[in-house]
Write a protein that holds these residues in place. Structure first.
Motif, PDB file in Angstrom:
ATOM      1  N   GLN A  46       0.797  -1.227   0.000  1.00 37.45           N
ATOM      2  CA  GLN A  46       0.000   0.000   0.000  1.00 37.45           C
ATOM      3  C   GLN A  46       0.833   1.282   0.000  1.00 37.45           C
ATOM      4  O   GLN A  46       0.367   2.331  -0.416  1.00 37.45           O
ATOM      5  N   LYS A  47       2.054   1.208   0.469  1.00 33.02           N
ATOM      6  CA  LYS A  47       2.803   2.436   0.678  1.00 33.02           C
ATOM      7  C   LYS A  47       4.303   2.175   0.555  1.00 33.02           C
ATOM      8  O   LYS A  47       4.774   1.076   0.827  1.00 33.02           O
ATOM      9  N   THR A  48       5.033   3.228   0.160  1.00 32.82           N
ATOM     10  CA  THR A  48       6.486   3.151   0.075  1.00 32.82           C
ATOM     11  C   THR A  48       7.083   4.192   1.015  1.00 32.82           C
ATOM     12  O   THR A  48       6.680   5.354   0.999  1.00 32.82           O
ATOM     13  N   PHE A  49       8.037   3.773   1.847  1.00 26.72           N
ATOM     14  CA  PHE A  49       8.686   4.667   2.790  1.00 26.72           C
ATOM     15  C   PHE A  49      10.162   4.820   2.440  1.00 26.72           C
ATOM     16  O   PHE A  49      10.783   3.889   1.941  1.00 26.72           O
ATOM     17  N   ASN A  50      10.713   6.006   2.743  1.00 26.68           N
ATOM     18  CA  ASN A  50      12.152   6.200   2.659  1.00 26.68           C
ATOM     19  C   ASN A  50      12.667   6.471   4.064  1.00 26.68           C
ATOM     20  O   ASN A  50      12.308   7.457   4.701  1.00 26.68           O
ATOM     21  N   TYR A  51      13.502   5.556   4.548  1.00 29.81           N
ATOM     22  CA  TYR A  51      14.064   5.666   5.896  1.00 29.81           C
ATOM     23  C   TYR A  51      15.433   6.320   5.815  1.00 29.81           C
ATOM     24  O   TYR A  51      16.327   5.805   5.133  1.00 29.81           O
ATOM     25  N   CYS A  52      15.598   7.470   6.490  1.00 29.40           N
ATOM     26  CA  CYS A  52      16.869   8.186   6.493  1.00 29.40           C
ATOM     27  C   CYS A  52      17.711   7.686   7.666  1.00 29.40           C
ATOM     28  O   CYS A  52      17.313   7.803   8.827  1.00 29.40           O
ATOM     29  N   ILE A  53      18.862   7.100   7.362  1.00 29.56           N
ATOM     30  CA  ILE A  53      19.696   6.472   8.379  1.00 29.56           C
ATOM     31  C   ILE A  53      20.288   7.505   9.337  1.00 29.56           C
ATOM     32  O   ILE A  53      20.248   7.335  10.549  1.00 29.56           O
ATOM     33  N   SER A  54      20.831   8.610   8.811  1.00 30.60           N
ATOM     34  CA  SER A  54      21.487   9.597   9.671  1.00 30.60           C
ATOM     35  C   SER A  54      20.501  10.277  10.617  1.00 30.60           C
ATOM     36  O   SER A  54      20.822  10.597  11.753  1.00 30.60           O
ATOM     37  N   LYS A  55      19.259  10.474  10.145  1.00 30.99           N
ATOM     38  CA  LYS A  55      18.238  11.108  10.989  1.00 30.99           C
ATOM     39  C   LYS A  55      17.436  10.088  11.788  1.00 30.99           C
ATOM     40  O   LYS A  55      16.657  10.459  12.672  1.00 30.99           O
ATOM     41  N   ASP A  56      17.622   8.803  11.437  1.00 36.12           N
ATOM     42  CA  ASP A  56      16.977   7.718  12.165  1.00 36.12           C
ATOM     43  C   ASP A  56      15.460   7.860  12.170  1.00 36.12           C
ATOM     44  O   ASP A  56      14.787   7.689  13.194  1.00 36.12           O
ATOM     45  N   LYS A  57      14.891   8.171  11.004  1.00 28.67           N
ATOM     46  CA  LYS A  57      13.443   8.305  10.921  1.00 28.67           C
ATOM     47  C   LYS A  57      12.985   8.181   9.471  1.00 28.67           C
ATOM     48  O   LYS A  57      13.794   8.241   8.532  1.00 28.67           O
ATOM     49  N   ILE A  58      11.678   7.993   9.296  1.00 31.88           N
ATOM     50  CA  ILE A  58      11.090   7.971   7.957  1.00 31.88           C
ATOM     51  C   ILE A  58      11.065   9.392   7.422  1.00 31.88           C
ATOM     52  O   ILE A  58      10.477  10.294   8.035  1.00 31.88           O
ATOM     53  N   SER A  59      11.724   9.614   6.286  1.00 32.59           N
ATOM     54  CA  SER A  59      11.817  10.965   5.741  1.00 32.59           C
ATOM     55  C   SER A  59      10.764  11.247   4.674  1.00 32.59           C
ATOM     56  O   SER A  59      10.357  12.385   4.492  1.00 32.59           O
ATOM     57  N   LYS A  60      10.330  10.209   3.963  1.00 32.79           N
ATOM     58  CA  LYS A  60       9.352  10.393   2.886  1.00 32.79           C
ATOM     59  C   LYS A  60       8.450   9.174   2.827  1.00 32.79           C
ATOM     60  O   LYS A  60       8.840   8.071   3.223  1.00 32.79           O
ATOM     61  N   SER A  61       7.254   9.367   2.305  1.00 30.86           N
ATOM     62  CA  SER A  61       6.375   8.236   2.044  1.00 30.86           C
ATOM     63  C   SER A  61       5.502   8.552   0.838  1.00 30.86           C
ATOM     64  O   SER A  61       5.148   9.715   0.602  1.00 30.86           O
ATOM     65  N   TYR A  62       5.189   7.533   0.067  1.00 29.96           N
ATOM     66  CA  TYR A  62       4.403   7.712  -1.150  1.00 29.96           C
ATOM     67  C   TYR A  62       3.299   6.677  -1.182  1.00 29.96           C
ATOM     68  O   TYR A  62       3.546   5.478  -1.017  1.00 29.96           O
ATOM     69  N   GLU A  63       2.075   7.145  -1.391  1.00 29.71           N
ATOM     70  CA  GLU A  63       0.938   6.253  -1.462  1.00 29.71           C
ATOM     71  C   GLU A  63       0.879   5.574  -2.826  1.00 29.71           C
ATOM     72  O   GLU A  63       0.919   6.245  -3.855  1.00 29.71           O
ATOM     73  N   HIS A  64       0.814   4.267  -2.823  1.00 27.74           N
ATOM     74  CA  HIS A  64       0.542   3.485  -4.034  1.00 27.74           C
ATOM     75  C   HIS A  64       1.553   3.722  -5.158  1.00 27.74           C
ATOM     76  O   HIS A  64       1.211   3.601  -6.328  1.00 27.74           O
ATOM     77  N   PHE A  65       2.783   4.079  -4.812  1.00 27.94           N
ATOM     78  CA  PHE A  65       3.809   4.236  -5.838  1.00 27.94           C
ATOM     79  C   PHE A  65       5.057   3.494  -5.397  1.00 27.94           C
ATOM     80  O   PHE A  65       5.498   3.621  -4.251  1.00 27.94           O
TER      81      PHE A  65
END
Length: 344
Positions: A46-65
């Motif tokens: 359902q969703k795509t996440f981009n996890y930023c290692i240096s910030k230790d958090k999800i930086s971006k997310s995209y619905e259905h892409f």
């Protein structure tokens, strides 16, 4: 083993694992792929996440892409809600669609070294017989190279009834090197899509009359950027295509397994310092290292906890000599300096 694993890097792996467990409650096993040294893509239905290692958090997310290539702020992949599954591009910041092609996404996208073009393999009727160059910024088509359906298969080692592209190996000196399902290797011009070189799957007489060395290229084929050599182990033999000369040439070696007679080198995970890291696949829990310059298996080990499981090893990756193995139970094994760290 080469390389050094820091406690920080292990913590990153733990954070990614814990995040996925918390969000999906173990009901969905996401696909995890490194974009670069600081970003990890996490794919779900359902969703795509981009996890930023240096910030230790999800930086971006995209619905259905589902992005497969990230070039200068342009994400290229496909929209999940599209029934036709056509390749498209979105703006990395806004998520708005920039362009869409008429071609279905076969999971076969490779970017050009200068980030100007991408190369895709069309998936119409699952034939995968066209290599297409597309401009990243505009989505316009530059050229198409189609495999000739009437092309004769090179020899009796080939069993494919329909010619198809399998894997883009590399791009060197404006030539795209790509494996065909017959075991052949093609060199195609990046500029105009013309076929420049062809190394067919071939058989040549060896010193052992009962053994005929042959070249074969496919998913197991990888590229050593430092030496500019395409390396393709295929069980008993290893093919080396040297791209450092003005005219590429091929050498075929019979792999020296020495005392390692129980292993079959056919699935490669990566390359580092002249060493190919490999595993057998299937229900085999074996993995090892093959030095293609000295032509020897230099290490062979097992993961005992997954002995006789299928698949015993689901995925294996290598980064700077550090080995990452995802086993049958979706546990992550990290090997460095001949030691292991294990994340359940």
């Amino acid at each position: 083993m080469h390389g050094k694993m820091t406690s920080r890097r292990l913590q990153i792996w733990n954070n990614i694992h814990n995040y996925c467990t918390e969000i999906f409650d173990n009901r969905i096993i996401p696909t995890i792929k490194f974009q670069d040294i600081d970003n990890v893509w996490i794919y779900t239905p359902q969703k795509t996440f981009n996890y930023c290692i240096s910030k230790d958090k999800i930086s971006k997310s995209y619905e259905h892409f589902v992005p497969q290539v990230d070039i200068d702020g342009v994400l290229i992949g496909h929209h999940l809600e599209d029934d036709d599954n056509k390749i498209s591009a979105i703006d990395e910041v806004t998520g708005s669609t920039l362009w869409k092609t008429k071609y279905k996404n076969s999971g076969f996208i490779s970017q050009n070294l200068n980030n100007e073009f991408i190369f895709i393999n069309s998936d119409e009727e699952m034939k995968r017989d066209k290599l297409i160059s597309i401009n990243v910024k505009s989505g316009t088509e530059n050229w198409i190279y189609s495999l000739d359906k009437t092309q004769s298969l090179h020899n009796n080692l080939n069993h494919a009834s329909t010619l198809a592209f399998v894997k883009i190996i590399c791009e060197e000196n404006d030539i795209i090197w790509i494996a065909i399902n017959t075991g052949s290797l093609y060199g195609i011009s990046r500029k105009n899509g013309a076929l420049l070189y062809s190394f067919p799957q071939s058989s040549t007489k060896g010193k052992d009359k009962d053994v005929e060395p042959y070249s074969s290229f496919g998913q197991q084929t990888i590229y050593d950027k430092n030496r500019k050599i395409i390396v393709s182990p295929n069980g008993k033999f290893c093919s080396l295509v040297n791209l450092s000369q003005s005219s590429p040439f091929i050498t075929i070696k019979e792999i020296d397994y020495a005392s390692y007679t129980t292993v079959f080198l056919n699935k490669t995970a990566g390359i580092f310092n002249d060493n190919i890291f490999f595993f057998e696949g299937g229900d085999s829990n074996l993995y090892g290292i093959y030095n293609f310059i000295n032509n020897k298996i230099i290490s062979l080990k097992t993961i005992e906890i997954v002995k006789d499981k299928f698949p015993a090893i689901r995925k294996m990756d290598v980064s700077n000599g550090i080995i990452y193995i995802l086993d049958h139970f979706y546990s992550l094994h990290i090997y460095y300096d001949s030691k292991e760290n294990h994340i359940s």
